[in-house]
Design a protein around this motif. Structure first.
Motif, short mmCIF file in Angstrom:
data_model
loop_
_atom_site.label_atom_id
_atom_site.label_comp_id
_atom_site.label_asym_id
_atom_site.label_seq_id
_atom_site.Cartn_x
_atom_site.Cartn_y
_atom_site.Cartn_z
N ARG A 1 0.84 -1.20 0.00
CA ARG A 1 0.00 0.00 0.00
C ARG A 1 0.87 1.24 0.00
N LEU A 2 0.53 2.18 -0.87
CA LEU A 2 1.22 3.46 -0.90
C LEU A 2 0.24 4.55 -0.51
N THR A 3 0.75 5.59 0.11
CA THR A 3 -0.01 6.82 0.30
C THR A 3 0.64 7.84 -0.61
N ILE A 4 -0.11 8.29 -1.60
CA ILE A 4 0.39 9.24 -2.60
C ILE A 4 -0.37 10.55 -2.42
N VAL A 5 0.36 11.64 -2.26
CA VAL A 5 -0.26 12.95 -2.08
C VAL A 5 0.14 13.85 -3.24
N ASN A 6 -0.88 14.39 -3.89
CA ASN A 6 -0.69 15.32 -5.00
C ASN A 6 -1.55 16.54 -4.71
N GLY A 7 -0.93 17.58 -4.17
CA GLY A 7 -1.69 18.77 -3.76
C GLY A 7 -2.60 18.42 -2.60
N ASN A 8 -3.91 18.64 -2.78
CA ASN A 8 -4.89 18.34 -1.74
C ASN A 8 -5.50 16.95 -1.90
N HIS A 9 -5.05 16.20 -2.89
CA HIS A 9 -5.62 14.89 -3.19
C HIS A 9 -4.71 13.78 -2.68
N THR A 10 -5.28 12.85 -1.90
CA THR A 10 -4.55 11.69 -1.42
C THR A 10 -5.11 10.45 -2.08
N LEU A 11 -4.23 9.62 -2.58
CA LEU A 11 -4.59 8.39 -3.27
C LEU A 11 -3.94 7.23 -2.53
N THR A 12 -4.71 6.14 -2.35
CA THR A 12 -4.17 4.97 -1.66
C THR A 12 -4.34 3.73 -2.54
N PRO A 13 -3.32 3.41 -3.34
CA PRO A 13 -3.37 2.19 -4.14
C PRO A 13 -2.78 1.01 -3.37
N TYR A 14 -3.34 -0.17 -3.64
CA TYR A 14 -2.83 -1.43 -3.11
C TYR A 14 -2.36 -2.26 -4.30
N PHE A 15 -1.11 -2.68 -4.27
CA PHE A 15 -0.53 -3.45 -5.36
C PHE A 15 -0.27 -4.88 -4.92
N ILE A 16 -0.40 -5.80 -5.86
CA ILE A 16 0.05 -7.17 -5.66
C ILE A 16 0.91 -7.49 -6.88
N THR A 17 2.21 -7.55 -6.65
CA THR A 17 3.18 -7.66 -7.74
C THR A 17 3.59 -9.11 -8.00
N ASN A 18 3.73 -9.43 -9.27
CA ASN A 18 4.23 -10.74 -9.70
C ASN A 18 3.55 -11.88 -8.92
N PHE A 19 2.23 -11.87 -8.93
CA PHE A 19 1.45 -12.81 -8.13
C PHE A 19 1.50 -14.22 -8.72
#
Length: 139
Positions: A100-118
């Motif tokens: 899980r990443l917390t990505i902040v761009n200005g006033n917008h926060t995005l929380t993607p969850y990745f599952i890599t090379n599953f």
């Protein structure tokens, strides 16, 4: 050319928040196909200056692109939380943990969850390696 790349499943925190009964039934079908919970399927790529996910929305078929710089990544977390719980997968969290990443761009926060090379059979991922790589890269 990317420093590192891998096939990746992706779902956002908002996807969990907006799930309907139909979405939960679709999840059951995906689990029977041995796939982890996700909305997007594609490739995660790490470049010198950008982290990129390029893929498609598995519900609509539309292309999906996520780009962020190291400075926009405020947190890298490996594990389950109140949205992506260990009950969302057959392995109950014993064989992989979402990245899980917390990505902040200005006033917008995005929380993607990745599952890599599953690996569908072993239900493992490369998330631990990617978490370490992204943490080092984002500094």
């Amino acid at each position: 050319m990317p420093i590192q790349k891998t096939s990746t499943y992706l779902i956002y925190q908002e996807d969990f928040q907006q799930r309907t009964l139909t979405d939960r039934l679709k999840l059951s079908m995906r689990l029977m196909q041995l796939e982890p919970i996700h909305r997007y399927l594609g490739e995660l790529r790490l470049y010198d200056d950008i982290l990129e996910f390029e893929g498609k929305d598995t519900e609509t078929g539309e292309p999906h692109l996520l780009l962020c710089s190291g400075a926009q990544i405020k947190r890298v977390f490996l594990g389950f939380d109140g949205f992506f719980t260990n009950l969302e997968d057959f392995s109950a969290g014993f064989t992989f943990k979402p990245l899980r990443l917390t990505i902040v761009n200005g006033n917008h926060t995005l929380t993607p969850y990745f599952i890599t090379n599953f690996n569908k059979i072993m239900r493992t991922s490369d998330n631990e390696k990617w978490a370490t790589k992204i943490e080092q890269w984002a500094k």
